[in-house]
Scaffold this active site. Structure first.
Site, PDB file in Angstrom:
ATOM      1  N   ASP A 129       0.773  -1.243   0.000  1.00 38.57           N
ATOM      2  CA  ASP A 129       0.000   0.000   0.000  1.00 38.57           C
ATOM      3  C   ASP A 129       0.805   1.294   0.000  1.00 38.57           C
ATOM      4  OD1 ASP A 129      -2.457   1.363  -0.067  1.00 38.57           O
ATOM      5  OD2 ASP A 129      -2.495   1.578   2.094  1.00 38.57           O
ATOM      6  N   CYS A 243     -22.321   0.071  -5.349  1.00 41.42           N
ATOM      7  CA  CYS A 243     -21.785  -0.427  -6.618  1.00 41.42           C
ATOM      8  C   CYS A 243     -22.427  -1.768  -6.978  1.00 41.42           C
ATOM      9  CB  CYS A 243     -20.269  -0.594  -6.507  1.00 41.42           C
ATOM     10  SG  CYS A 243     -19.495  -1.284  -8.001  1.00 41.42           S
TER      11      CYS A 243
END
Length: 360
Positions: A129, A243
């Site tokens: 990340d 979504c």
């Protein structure tokens, strides 16, 4: 060898595994440069230093060739049921333990096993990340899924609930085919975003994103955004839950990432106000991604949640927050008290006005 490596990665628990090449990331890197040049990255200054960070990361790894891309489904099915006590919602990615630490441990074990089959010349670097890779583009190149209008990788197998990480190696591994797709006319994430952070297709304006504002942003939260934060105390899932790809969601088998291993869907705000020092704060949240925010940031967010709640029992906590050592906390506590009608909040503010030294 690639077949063995992918088998090892899946045996380690990674749900999606793919490979791309370092030279295939140039378009993603340029897109990141363009985005920061437009100023859409907010106050995340480290993104402006991408090229320097990349040079530093690879200065002793000039023979890096391939990127083993690893995906972890982190979806946890626990239903969010806010208790009667005052509380703030946490983004689902932070319900369990801090994924940086959990995934990094898996990387170390995986790299050790790959080394046994790859030989003594094998080299690898773990990326979880924070390293200079255009992660979402990298995942798309490795065939995971396409990047949607909510700027997240949408996996046909797991939907949008995916942690991405990489192992960069000097092994010349065969590439997977890039994923293709787009959102078409769907605008669910854009219409659900309360701040308009996603109004431009496939781009996010960080300064308007509730996740950015409550986690990355260190200072005063703009007045116009405070009511739109509602009861989000750390992050936001609004653009994810609407979504259509959430129909692919399935519960993770990584116990460390589930609500039972961390703070779960919400934090009781009264517990946050009991934390009086940064050391105590770090100790409480050391295993959680919530530690990404500092004590004063989380208290700042808590004040906004209390103000938005309009619940009378929030007033004593906000009165207490007016005496916090941090000016940032006191400022947001004053705003939150101003959200209430009645004589008591007004009296509290009038009294504090006499002794408050900070003009904010």
């Amino acid at each position: 060898m690639i077949r063995q490596i992918k088998e090892l990665a899946r045996a380690a628990g990674f749900h999606q595994v793919g490979v791309t090449k370092m030279h295939s990331l140039e378009a993603g890197e340029q897109a990141l440069r363009d985005w920061t040049a437009e100023g859409k990255h907010g106050g995340m200054k480290y993104l402006e230093d991408f090229d320097q960070r990349k040079r530093d990361f690879f200065k002793d790894f000039t023979d890096a060739v391939s990127v083993l891309v690893l995906g972890v489904n982190y979806y946890s099915q626990e239903n969010r049921q806010l208790p009667s006590e005052l509380s703030g919602k946490i983004a689902r990615y932070a319900w369990g333990q801090d994924y940086h630490r959990v995934i990094a441990e898996k990387h170390r074990a995986l790299i050790s096993k790959i080394e046994k089959i790859a030989g003594k010349n094998f080299r690898a670097k773990s990326c979880v990340d924070i390293q200079p890779l255009p992660e979402k583009f990298t995942a798309q190149q490795a065939g995971f899924g396409f990047v949607g209008k909510n700027t997240l990788v949408l996996s046909k197998e797991f939907g949008p609930w995916m942690f991405l990480s990489e192992v960069v190696t000097n092994l010349d591994l065969p590439e997977d085919f890039p994923a293709k797709g787009d959102c078409g006319i769907c605008r669910s994430c854009q219409t659900s975003c309360p701040t308009g952070a996603l109004d431009e297709d496939y781009k996010i304006y960080a300064r308007l994103c509730i996740a950015y504002v409550t986690i990355e942003h260190k200072g005063v939260i703009p007045r116009e955004l405070r009511p739109k934060i509602k009861d989000w105390i750390f992050g936001c899932d609004d653009c994810i839950t609407v979504c259509p790809f959430t129909s692919k969601s399935k519960s993770t088998d990584w116990v460390e990432l589930t609500a039972s291993s961390g703070f779960g869907p919400e934090i009781k705000i009264e517990e946050i106000f009991k934390i009086k020092s940064n050391r105590e704060y770090q100790e409480k949240f050391k295993m959680s991604a919530v530690s990404r925010s500092s004590r004063k940031q989380l208290l700042r967010n808590a004040c906004i949640v209390l103000g938005n709640s309009k619940k009378p029992e929030a007033v004593p906590l906000l009165k207490e927050a007016l005496e916090d050592p941090s000016e940032l906390v006191r400022l947001h506590a004053a705003w939150a008290l101003g959200c209430f009608s009645g004589q008591e909040p007004e009296n509290i503010l009038q009294k504090k006005l006499v002794s408050e030294s900070d003009p904010g």
